[in-house]
Design a protein around this motif. Structure first.
Motif, PDB file in Angstrom:
ATOM      1  N   UNK A 105     -60.943  -3.802  47.126  1.00  0.00           N
ATOM      2  CA  UNK A 105     -59.843  -3.827  48.092  1.00  0.00           C
ATOM      3  C   UNK A 105     -58.536  -3.841  47.316  1.00  0.00           C
ATOM      4  N   UNK A 106     -57.439  -3.552  47.992  1.00  0.00           N
ATOM      5  CA  UNK A 106     -56.167  -3.519  47.260  1.00  0.00           C
ATOM      6  C   UNK A 106     -55.511  -4.896  47.174  1.00  0.00           C
ATOM      7  N   UNK A 107     -55.695  -5.744  48.207  1.00  0.00           N
ATOM      8  CA  UNK A 107     -55.115  -7.089  48.181  1.00  0.00           C
ATOM      9  C   UNK A 107     -56.066  -8.031  47.447  1.00  0.00           C
ATOM     10  N   UNK A 108     -55.760  -8.325  46.197  1.00  0.00           N
ATOM     11  CA  UNK A 108     -56.608  -9.179  45.382  1.00  0.00           C
ATOM     12  C   UNK A 108     -55.925 -10.521  45.145  1.00  0.00           C
ATOM     13  N   UNK A 128     -56.703   1.509  26.563  1.00  0.00           N
ATOM     14  CA  UNK A 128     -56.766   2.914  26.982  1.00  0.00           C
ATOM     15  C   UNK A 128     -56.320   3.114  28.429  1.00  0.00           C
ATOM     16  N   UNK A 129     -55.534   2.180  28.955  1.00  0.00           N
ATOM     17  CA  UNK A 129     -55.065   2.286  30.337  1.00  0.00           C
ATOM     18  C   UNK A 129     -53.554   2.138  30.397  1.00  0.00           C
ATOM     19  N   UNK A 130     -52.937   2.876  31.319  1.00  0.00           N
ATOM     20  CA  UNK A 130     -51.525   2.675  31.600  1.00  0.00           C
ATOM     21  C   UNK A 130     -51.361   1.441  32.478  1.00  0.00           C
ATOM     22  N   UNK A 131     -50.238   0.760  32.317  1.00  0.00           N
ATOM     23  CA  UNK A 131     -49.938  -0.376  33.175  1.00  0.00           C
ATOM     24  C   UNK A 131     -49.385   0.181  34.485  1.00  0.00           C
ATOM     25  N   UNK A 132     -50.178   0.071  35.535  1.00  0.00           N
ATOM     26  CA  UNK A 132     -49.845   0.681  36.820  1.00  0.00           C
ATOM     27  C   UNK A 132     -50.154  -0.326  37.929  1.00  0.00           C
ATOM     28  N   UNK A 133     -49.110  -0.834  38.582  1.00  0.00           N
ATOM     29  CA  UNK A 133     -49.272  -1.874  39.591  1.00  0.00           C
ATOM     30  C   UNK A 133     -48.371  -1.613  40.789  1.00  0.00           C
ATOM     31  N   UNK A 134     -48.880  -1.987  41.978  1.00  0.00           N
ATOM     32  CA  UNK A 134     -48.068  -1.887  43.195  1.00  0.00           C
ATOM     33  C   UNK A 134     -47.362  -3.207  43.492  1.00  0.00           C
ATOM     34  N   UNK A 135     -48.069  -4.325  43.323  1.00  0.00           N
ATOM     35  CA  UNK A 135     -47.495  -5.640  43.589  1.00  0.00           C
ATOM     36  C   UNK A 135     -48.077  -6.664  42.626  1.00  0.00           C
ATOM     37  N   UNK A 136     -47.247  -7.662  42.274  1.00  0.00           N
ATOM     38  CA  UNK A 136     -47.697  -8.760  41.435  1.00  0.00           C
ATOM     39  C   UNK A 136     -46.861  -9.999  41.763  1.00  0.00           C
ATOM     40  N   UNK A 137     -47.540 -11.044  42.263  1.00  0.00           N
ATOM     41  CA  UNK A 137     -46.843 -12.271  42.662  1.00  0.00           C
ATOM     42  C   UNK A 137     -47.655 -13.480  42.212  1.00  0.00           C
ATOM     43  N   UNK A 138     -46.935 -14.551  41.845  1.00  0.00           N
ATOM     44  CA  UNK A 138     -47.552 -15.776  41.353  1.00  0.00           C
ATOM     45  C   UNK A 138     -47.281 -16.926  42.328  1.00  0.00           C
ATOM     46  N   UNK A 139     -48.270 -17.825  42.448  1.00  0.00           N
ATOM     47  CA  UNK A 139     -48.154 -18.906  43.427  1.00  0.00           C
ATOM     48  C   UNK A 139     -48.630 -20.231  42.858  1.00  0.00           C
ATOM     49  N   UNK A 140     -47.971 -21.288  43.304  1.00  0.00           N
ATOM     50  CA  UNK A 140     -48.496 -22.635  43.156  1.00  0.00           C
ATOM     51  C   UNK A 140     -48.833 -23.097  44.560  1.00  0.00           C
ATOM     52  N   UNK A 141     -50.148 -23.166  44.832  1.00  0.00           N
ATOM     53  CA  UNK A 141     -50.628 -23.400  46.191  1.00  0.00           C
ATOM     54  C   UNK A 141     -50.103 -22.276  47.087  1.00  0.00           C
ATOM     55  N   UNK A 142     -49.375 -22.577  48.148  1.00  0.00           N
ATOM     56  CA  UNK A 142     -48.871 -21.533  49.044  1.00  0.00           C
ATOM     57  C   UNK A 142     -47.441 -21.113  48.729  1.00  0.00           C
ATOM     58  N   UNK A 168     -42.836  -3.672  41.908  1.00  0.00           N
ATOM     59  CA  UNK A 168     -43.941  -4.637  41.896  1.00  0.00           C
ATOM     60  C   UNK A 168     -43.642  -5.892  42.712  1.00  0.00           C
ATOM     61  N   UNK A 169     -42.408  -6.021  43.167  1.00  0.00           N
ATOM     62  CA  UNK A 169     -42.009  -7.264  43.836  1.00  0.00           C
ATOM     63  C   UNK A 169     -41.343  -7.019  45.185  1.00  0.00           C
ATOM     64  N   UNK A 170     -41.551  -5.820  45.760  1.00  0.00           N
ATOM     65  CA  UNK A 170     -40.887  -5.485  47.018  1.00  0.00           C
ATOM     66  C   UNK A 170     -41.787  -5.638  48.239  1.00  0.00           C
ATOM     67  N   UNK A 171     -42.986  -6.156  48.046  1.00  0.00           N
ATOM     68  CA  UNK A 171     -43.952  -6.398  49.132  1.00  0.00           C
ATOM     69  C   UNK A 171     -44.300  -5.109  49.888  1.00  0.00           C
ATOM     70  N   UNK A 202     -52.003  -6.322  43.291  1.00  0.00           N
ATOM     71  CA  UNK A 202     -52.318  -5.127  44.073  1.00  0.00           C
ATOM     72  C   UNK A 202     -52.171  -3.905  43.176  1.00  0.00           C
ATOM     73  N   UNK A 203     -53.281  -3.248  42.815  1.00  0.00           N
ATOM     74  CA  UNK A 203     -53.174  -2.013  42.024  1.00  0.00           C
ATOM     75  C   UNK A 203     -52.578  -0.898  42.867  1.00  0.00           C
ATOM     76  N   UNK A 204     -52.134   0.155  42.229  1.00  0.00           N
ATOM     77  CA  UNK A 204     -51.632   1.308  42.967  1.00  0.00           C
ATOM     78  C   UNK A 204     -52.740   1.840  43.878  1.00  0.00           C
ATOM     79  N   UNK A 205     -52.396   2.128  45.137  1.00  0.00           N
ATOM     80  CA  UNK A 205     -53.411   2.504  46.118  1.00  0.00           C
ATOM     81  C   UNK A 205     -52.775   3.324  47.235  1.00  0.00           C
TER      82      UNK A 205
END
Length: 281
Positions: A105-108, A128-142, A168-171, A202-205
């Motif tokens: 799934x895309x939402x991991x 051997x991979x390009x860094x390719x991401x759609x979203x990346x967010x960090x959380x402490x609890x919620x 990567x941070x625009x939701x 979230x990887x590119x999808x």
């Protein structure tokens, strides 16, 4: 197509596709048969039992076929690592999370068993991979924890906003960042020591997975030769769950919130099958 009395002949029909035969009445096309799969030798009709005794509970993860190019994008995050450190040079890094398998799934939401606070987090892809991401967010609890600074690798094209890091941070899971070289990394500076126990990656999808918060409606093809609704749901997670769905029915999922790419499918042993992935017996 040719006619001979009450018989109709089709000169060539591609196998392993989903079909329905229509008849033209005035200016309208009316369903003449129930939908079926032609396997090259015979017709295999879908069930049109209107929620009778042969029903099942199902989970749905997508509304459109999962093509190979999309799977390749998802594969880009396999063997990537999240590491922690209290020094920006990561001379003694601690493993925060290691992505070992291809995402389905895309939402991991990566749940981290972490009891130690650190100031820096590094995300690094395999060599051997390009860094390719759609979203990346960090959380402490919620509560989302946002960095005060990011040490970033070079984007694929610095003059094109399509590849900028801010994506990567625009939701918005359809925008993404892409590095210029393989084996790159991002270093996140949180300004002070923080406790990270969840990561949204979230990887590119293609954004045709179930998106939490969107409203969906599921239909099946019934015995009255029309689509019948099985109800609407607002997605709470990465899949929709429906009960008492006619077994071996042709299904169709509509996203009322966004998007246009939707296609009929059916389930076998809990697996979704679209035209591009029909199981060949």
């Amino acid at each position: 197509m040719s006619f001979n009395g009450n018989n109709v002949s089709f000169g060539y029909v591609e196998d392993n596709c989903i079909y329905i035969i229509l008849s033209k009445v005035g200016k309208k096309y009316i369903p003449f048969t129930d939908p079926f799969i032609f396997d090259g030798k015979q017709f295999n009709y879908f069930s049109t039992d209107n929620k009778g005794s042969k029903s099942e509970d199902i989970k749905i993860y997508r509304k459109f076929p999962f093509f190979a190019w999309n799977k390749d994008r998802m594969y880009k995050i396999v063997d990537s690592k999240f590491e922690e450190s209290n020094t920006i040079d990561f001379s003694h890094p601690e493993m925060l999370y290691h992505i070992c398998d291809t995402s389905k799934v895309c939402y991991n939401e990566l749940m981290v068993q972490n009891k130690q606070k650190y100031r820096y987090v590094r995300y690094k892809v395999r060599e051997n991979a390009f860094l390719e991401l759609a979203e990346l967010h960090f959380y402490q609890d919620r509560q989302e924890v946002k960095p005060v600074n990011i040490v970033a690798c070079e984007p694929y094209n610095a003059n094109d906003d399509e590849f900028k890091l801010a994506n990567c941070f625009d939701y918005a899971p359809l925008t993404y960042f892409l590095s210029k070289k393989e084996g790159q990394e991002l270093i996140f500076d949180f300004g002070s020591e923080v406790l990270i126990n969840k990561i949204l990656c979230i990887p590119r999808n293609d954004d045709n997975f179930i998106r939490p918060g969107d409203t969906y409606e599921l239909f099946y093809w019934g015995k009255d030769k029309k689509w019948i609704s099985l109800g609407k749901q607002k997605a709470k997670g990465v899949y929709l769950q429906y009960k008492d769905v006619p077994r071996n029915a042709l299904l169709f999922l509509h996203n009322e919130t966004r998007g246009k790419e939707e296609e009929v499918f059916f389930l076998r042993d809990g697996e979704q099958y679209f035209v591009n992935s029909l199981p060949i017996d």
